[in-house]
Design a protein around this motif. Structure first.
Motif, PDB file in Angstrom:
ATOM      1  N   THR A 165       4.264   4.220 -14.079  1.00 27.41           N
ATOM      2  CA  THR A 165       4.249   4.417 -12.632  1.00 27.41           C
ATOM      3  C   THR A 165       3.001   5.162 -12.189  1.00 27.41           C
ATOM      4  O   THR A 165       2.348   5.854 -12.978  1.00 27.41           O
ATOM      5  CB  THR A 165       5.489   5.208 -12.173  1.00 27.41           C
ATOM      6  OG1 THR A 165       5.502   6.497 -12.818  1.00 27.41           O
ATOM      7  CG2 THR A 165       6.766   4.466 -12.524  1.00 27.41           C
ATOM      8  N   GLY A 166       2.670   4.997 -10.887  1.00 25.98           N
ATOM      9  CA  GLY A 166       1.545   5.707 -10.289  1.00 25.98           C
ATOM     10  C   GLY A 166       2.034   6.651  -9.211  1.00 25.98           C
ATOM     11  O   GLY A 166       3.015   7.360  -9.400  1.00 25.98           O
ATOM     12  N   ILE A 167       1.393   6.633  -8.062  1.00 22.49           N
ATOM     13  CA  ILE A 167       1.758   7.549  -6.986  1.00 22.49           C
ATOM     14  C   ILE A 167       3.003   7.044  -6.264  1.00 22.49           C
ATOM     15  O   ILE A 167       3.354   5.864  -6.340  1.00 22.49           O
ATOM     16  CB  ILE A 167       0.605   7.741  -5.986  1.00 22.49           C
ATOM     17  CG1 ILE A 167       0.290   6.414  -5.253  1.00 22.49           C
ATOM     18  CG2 ILE A 167      -0.632   8.270  -6.691  1.00 22.49           C
ATOM     19  CD1 ILE A 167      -0.717   6.563  -4.133  1.00 22.49           C
ATOM     20  N   ASN A 168       3.673   7.951  -5.562  1.00 20.28           N
ATOM     21  CA  ASN A 168       4.815   7.555  -4.736  1.00 20.28           C
ATOM     22  C   ASN A 168       4.786   8.350  -3.446  1.00 20.28           C
ATOM     23  O   ASN A 168       4.233   9.453  -3.383  1.00 20.28           O
ATOM     24  CB  ASN A 168       6.136   7.776  -5.483  1.00 20.28           C
ATOM     25  CG  ASN A 168       6.497   9.232  -5.619  1.00 20.28           C
ATOM     26  OD1 ASN A 168       7.033   9.837  -4.691  1.00 20.28           O
ATOM     27  ND2 ASN A 168       6.198   9.827  -6.775  1.00 20.28           N
ATOM     28  N   ASP A 169       5.384   7.755  -2.411  1.00 14.58           N
ATOM     29  CA  ASP A 169       5.435   8.419  -1.106  1.00 14.58           C
ATOM     30  C   ASP A 169       6.830   8.935  -0.778  1.00 14.58           C
ATOM     31  O   ASP A 169       7.127   9.236   0.377  1.00 14.58           O
ATOM     32  CB  ASP A 169       4.959   7.466  -0.008  1.00 14.58           C
ATOM     33  CG  ASP A 169       5.801   6.194   0.075  1.00 14.58           C
ATOM     34  OD1 ASP A 169       6.828   6.096  -0.630  1.00 14.58           O
ATOM     35  OD2 ASP A 169       5.433   5.286   0.841  1.00 14.58           O
ATOM     36  N   ASN A 210       0.844  -1.199   0.000  1.00 11.09           N
ATOM     37  CA  ASN A 210       0.000   0.000   0.000  1.00 11.09           C
ATOM     38  C   ASN A 210       0.876   1.244   0.000  1.00 11.09           C
ATOM     39  O   ASN A 210       1.944   1.267   0.613  1.00 11.09           O
ATOM     40  CB  ASN A 210      -0.915   0.019   1.225  1.00 11.09           C
ATOM     41  CG  ASN A 210      -1.759  -1.238   1.338  1.00 11.09           C
ATOM     42  OD1 ASN A 210      -2.166  -1.820   0.338  1.00 11.09           O
ATOM     43  ND2 ASN A 210      -2.013  -1.659   2.557  1.00 11.09           N
ATOM     44  N   ILE A 211       0.412   2.276  -0.679  1.00  7.34           N
ATOM     45  CA  ILE A 211       1.094   3.570  -0.686  1.00  7.34           C
ATOM     46  C   ILE A 211       0.083   4.653  -0.318  1.00  7.34           C
ATOM     47  O   ILE A 211      -1.023   4.688  -0.874  1.00  7.34           O
ATOM     48  CB  ILE A 211       1.729   3.885  -2.049  1.00  7.34           C
ATOM     49  CG1 ILE A 211       2.836   2.869  -2.373  1.00  7.34           C
ATOM     50  CG2 ILE A 211       2.303   5.289  -2.076  1.00  7.34           C
ATOM     51  CD1 ILE A 211       3.525   3.119  -3.696  1.00  7.34           C
ATOM     52  N   VAL A 212       0.449   5.491   0.609  1.00  9.32           N
ATOM     53  CA  VAL A 212      -0.408   6.604   1.027  1.00  9.32           C
ATOM     54  C   VAL A 212       0.411   7.894   0.938  1.00  9.32           C
ATOM     55  O   VAL A 212       1.559   7.941   1.384  1.00  9.32           O
ATOM     56  CB  VAL A 212      -0.920   6.420   2.465  1.00  9.32           C
ATOM     57  CG1 VAL A 212      -1.849   7.565   2.854  1.00  9.32           C
ATOM     58  CG2 VAL A 212      -1.657   5.088   2.605  1.00  9.32           C
TER      59      VAL A 212
END
Length: 291
Positions: free
Chosen positions: A249-253, A47-49
């Motif tokens: 790629t998507g989101i990154n934290d 999971n990435i938040v």
């Protein structure tokens, strides 16, 4: 003369052969050197938040500066600094019998006048601060404004106390302030009551931005980019040689990044400790984007 010429040609031929052999050895050394620097990391499901972060300071939600409205002589002062008063309590009585009352409940501070003193209109007599109801004010730029809404719950980190306190956004200004060609809006966040809070303490506010659950993730450090800023990773190809594979790629934290295509969970990805050489860029490609 002919013999010397043949000797010269033979010497040049030997030199050329030596240079070719040396070039081959250097190439092989570079290949082996590059291969020896590769390490592996396995793509995993996780999971990435991500969050929006803002900074501000603790302030009193309710504060009143009691100001004299006209020329007056003070005949009685009914409070002292540090006294707690309720809305409507008498604070000061004038020589003409007029009374000045508190408009809010709170603690008296900054009492600066004495009995029998004559004061002019517009003079501050005292302050009343409600320390039981504190809030944080933050400045939000126009591009981050969609991230906040009235009634939204948030977590506030109070740096001096090293603790998190819950809060709720209660107000967002309708008029912005332009600073360096960027418009900012002020938001007020009511804080959960905590006796250790002090007015003026710095605070950091964290609001949910986006999240991705049960997605393929890789460390950001293994992602590389082409000249057109498209992302790729290295996988092991034939004969152990690395293969460049395009990814989406998507989101990154800031630590891990979501991989939407190009790598599946459990796959091994290669990365290099040292800067990749130009030789690697010429190796075979396996494109998932049609290039």
């Amino acid at each position: 003369m002919v013999k010397k010429k043949k000797t010269s040609i033979r010497n040049w031929a030997v030199l050329i052969i030596i240079l070719i052999i040396a070039s081959v050895l250097v190439y092989l050394f570079l290949i082996r050197s590059n291969q020896s620097n590769y390490e592996e990391v396995e793509a995993k499901t996780g999971n990435i938040v991500t969050y929006y972060t803002f900074s501000g300071n603790v302030v009193a939600k309710n504060h009143e500066s009691v100001i004299s409205e006209k020329l007056m002589q003070i005949s009685e002062i009914k409070v002292k600094n540090g006294n707690l008063v309720n809305e409507g309590d008498e604070l000061i009585v004038t020589s003409t019998g007029d009374t000045i009352v508190a408009n809010i409940s709170g603690e008296v501070q900054g009492l600066s006048v004495e009995v029998n003193a004559t004061v002019m209109a517009g003079v501050k007599l005292l302050d009343i601060t409600d320390y039981n109801n504190l809030q944080v004010k933050i400045r939000v730029d126009e591009y981050d404004l969609p991230a906040i809404r009235i009634g939204q719950d948030t977590s506030i980190k109070i740096n001096a106390l090293n603790k998190d306190i819950n809060g709720t956004i209660m107000d967002i200004s309708k008029d912005g302030t332009i600073i360096n060609n960027l418009t900012y809006f002020e938001a007020s966040i009511d804080l959960q009551k905590d006796p250790s809070l002090k007015v003026g303490m710095s605070a950091e506010i964290k609001l949910l931005n986006s999240k991705a659950d049960n997605v393929v993730i890789l460390p950001m450090s293994v992602i590389q980019f082409n000249d057109d800023n498209s992302a790729y990773v290295l996988k092991e190809g034939q004969n152990g040689r690395p293969l460049i594979v395009d990814i989406t790629t998507g989101i990154n934290d800031g630590i891990n990044v979501e991989i939407k295509s190009g790598v599946t969970s459990g796959e091994k990805v290669l990365y290099i400790n040292n800067v990749i050489t130009n030789l690697l860029q010429a190796r075979p490609r396996n494109s998932t984007t049609g290039r």
